[in-house]
Write an enzyme that holds these catalytic residues in place. Structure first.
Site, PDB file in Angstrom:
ATOM      1  N   LYS A  14       0.826  -1.216   0.000  1.00 19.07           N
ATOM      2  CA  LYS A  14       0.000   0.000   0.000  1.00 19.07           C
ATOM      3  C   LYS A  14       0.855   1.259   0.000  1.00 19.07           C
ATOM      4  O   LYS A  14       0.582   2.184  -0.769  1.00 19.07           O
ATOM      5  CB  LYS A  14      -0.938   0.021   1.220  1.00 19.07           C
ATOM      6  CG  LYS A  14      -1.952  -1.100   1.244  1.00 19.07           C
ATOM      7  CD  LYS A  14      -2.867  -1.022   2.448  1.00 19.07           C
ATOM      8  CE  LYS A  14      -2.189  -0.989   3.782  1.00 19.07           C
ATOM      9  NZ  LYS A  14      -1.499  -2.213   4.187  1.00 19.07           N
ATOM     10  N   ARG A  89     -10.722   0.559   8.866  1.00 22.14           N
ATOM     11  CA  ARG A  89     -10.439  -0.801   9.320  1.00 22.14           C
ATOM     12  C   ARG A  89     -11.670  -1.506   9.870  1.00 22.14           C
ATOM     13  O   ARG A  89     -11.615  -2.691  10.165  1.00 22.14           O
ATOM     14  CB  ARG A  89      -9.359  -0.776  10.401  1.00 22.14           C
ATOM     15  CG  ARG A  89      -8.013  -0.363   9.865  1.00 22.14           C
ATOM     16  CD  ARG A  89      -7.018  -0.266  10.990  1.00 22.14           C
ATOM     17  NE  ARG A  89      -5.730   0.121  10.481  1.00 22.14           N
ATOM     18  CZ  ARG A  89      -4.667  -0.668  10.473  1.00 22.14           C
ATOM     19  NH1 ARG A  89      -4.735  -1.880  10.959  1.00 22.14           N
ATOM     20  NH2 ARG A  89      -3.533  -0.238   9.989  1.00 22.14           N
ATOM     21  N   ARG A 128      11.071  -5.651   5.361  1.00 18.56           N
ATOM     22  CA  ARG A 128      10.875  -4.237   5.712  1.00 18.56           C
ATOM     23  C   ARG A 128      11.386  -3.957   7.125  1.00 18.56           C
ATOM     24  O   ARG A 128      12.003  -2.929   7.370  1.00 18.56           O
ATOM     25  CB  ARG A 128       9.386  -3.881   5.587  1.00 18.56           C
ATOM     26  CG  ARG A 128       9.095  -2.418   5.876  1.00 18.56           C
ATOM     27  CD  ARG A 128       7.654  -2.058   5.573  1.00 18.56           C
ATOM     28  NE  ARG A 128       6.731  -2.677   6.496  1.00 18.56           N
ATOM     29  CZ  ARG A 128       5.417  -2.681   6.348  1.00 18.56           C
ATOM     30  NH1 ARG A 128       4.865  -2.108   5.293  1.00 18.56           N
ATOM     31  NH2 ARG A 128       4.641  -3.251   7.242  1.00 18.56           N
ATOM     32  N   ARG A 134      11.195  -0.840  11.883  1.00 18.68           N
ATOM     33  CA  ARG A 134       9.880  -0.518  12.445  1.00 18.68           C
ATOM     34  C   ARG A 134       9.518  -1.531  13.522  1.00 18.68           C
ATOM     35  O   ARG A 134       9.549  -2.745  13.297  1.00 18.68           O
ATOM     36  CB  ARG A 134       8.804  -0.533  11.360  1.00 18.68           C
ATOM     37  CG  ARG A 134       8.693   0.770  10.625  1.00 18.68           C
ATOM     38  CD  ARG A 134       7.663   0.773   9.540  1.00 18.68           C
ATOM     39  NE  ARG A 134       6.368   0.202   9.878  1.00 18.68           N
ATOM     40  CZ  ARG A 134       5.331   0.203   9.045  1.00 18.68           C
ATOM     41  NH1 ARG A 134       5.438   0.738   7.851  1.00 18.68           N
ATOM     42  NH2 ARG A 134       4.195  -0.335   9.403  1.00 18.68           N
ATOM     43  N   ARG A 145      -0.715  -8.497  13.412  1.00 15.51           N
ATOM     44  CA  ARG A 145      -1.346  -7.518  12.528  1.00 15.51           C
ATOM     45  C   ARG A 145      -1.891  -8.182  11.259  1.00 15.51           C
ATOM     46  O   ARG A 145      -2.973  -7.837  10.785  1.00 15.51           O
ATOM     47  CB  ARG A 145      -0.344  -6.411  12.165  1.00 15.51           C
ATOM     48  CG  ARG A 145      -0.025  -5.513  13.341  1.00 15.51           C
ATOM     49  CD  ARG A 145       1.138  -4.541  13.088  1.00 15.51           C
ATOM     50  NE  ARG A 145       0.938  -3.736  11.906  1.00 15.51           N
ATOM     51  CZ  ARG A 145       1.826  -3.620  10.921  1.00 15.51           C
ATOM     52  NH1 ARG A 145       2.974  -4.242  10.957  1.00 15.51           N
ATOM     53  NH2 ARG A 145       1.568  -2.849   9.895  1.00 15.51           N
TER      54      ARG A 145
END
Length: 189
Positions: A14, A89, A128, A134, A145
């Site tokens: 995204k 969401r 990532r 992160r 998640r």
């Protein structure tokens, strides 16, 4: 005004595709995840409220998310449109977004869901995390998640499907090929 919802689980692409869409269509990108991280970094009152939730991989309550999103939209009164990334969401969030946009004389033009299987998502998020560090991409949190998306968040899609605004795009492949497919859908609005 061209308002799009880019939908998909963590690691679906995204953020990558949003950047390309912003450049091509001159839209404003609104990522609730980025907004939350900015509030946390700047240690705002909101940031302090959501910091632990995000660190634990939990969803932020609807009203906090909606208030923050509306504030961000209001900061961009001359926008040609928005790309909503990571929002809505829940169905209540989708309904509130529709109401808010209607109050501004606008609406969601379309919802594009990037379809990526769980195994690929786990690989992408791990890469990532290695590249960016992160905290929400750490293995246990990212799995939570991803599961949250497939067990709960994905339930928003029928809301948009009933409005005939939903299109699914294969999110696996070359970035440019996926982008071309997105543009074909967007150009049909």
């Amino acid at each position: 005004m061209l308002n799009l919802v880019l939908f998909g689980p963590p690691g679906a692409g995204k953020g990558t595709q949003s950047e390309k869409l912003i450049n091509k269509y001159q839209l404003v990108h609104i990522s609730t995840g980025d907004l939350f991280r900015a509030h946390i970094k700047n240690q705002t009152a909101l940031g302090q409220k959501v910091s632990q939730l995000i660190a634990d991989g939990e969803l932020v309550p609807d009203q906090i998310t909606i208030d923050m999103l509306e504030e961000e939209i209001d900061k961009n009164p001359n926008a040609k449109g928005f790309v909503f990334d990571g929002f809505p969401r829940t169905i209540p969030q989708a309904i509130e977004l529709d109401k808010f946009l209607a109050s501004k004389g606008s609406s969601i033009a379309g919802v594009i869901a990037l379809d990526v299987d769980k195994d690929e998502l786990v690989k992408r998020v791990a890469l990532r995390q290695k590249e960016t560090g992160r905290l929400d991409d750490q293995a246990e949190k990212s799995q939570k998640r991803i599961d949250e998306y497939f067990n709960k968040i994905i339930l928003v899609l029928p809301y948009y499907d009933e409005q005939q605004k939903l299109t699914k795009i294969n999110g696996i492949g070359e970035i440019e090929e996926i982008f071309t497919n997105l543009c074909t859908v967007i150009d049909s609005y």
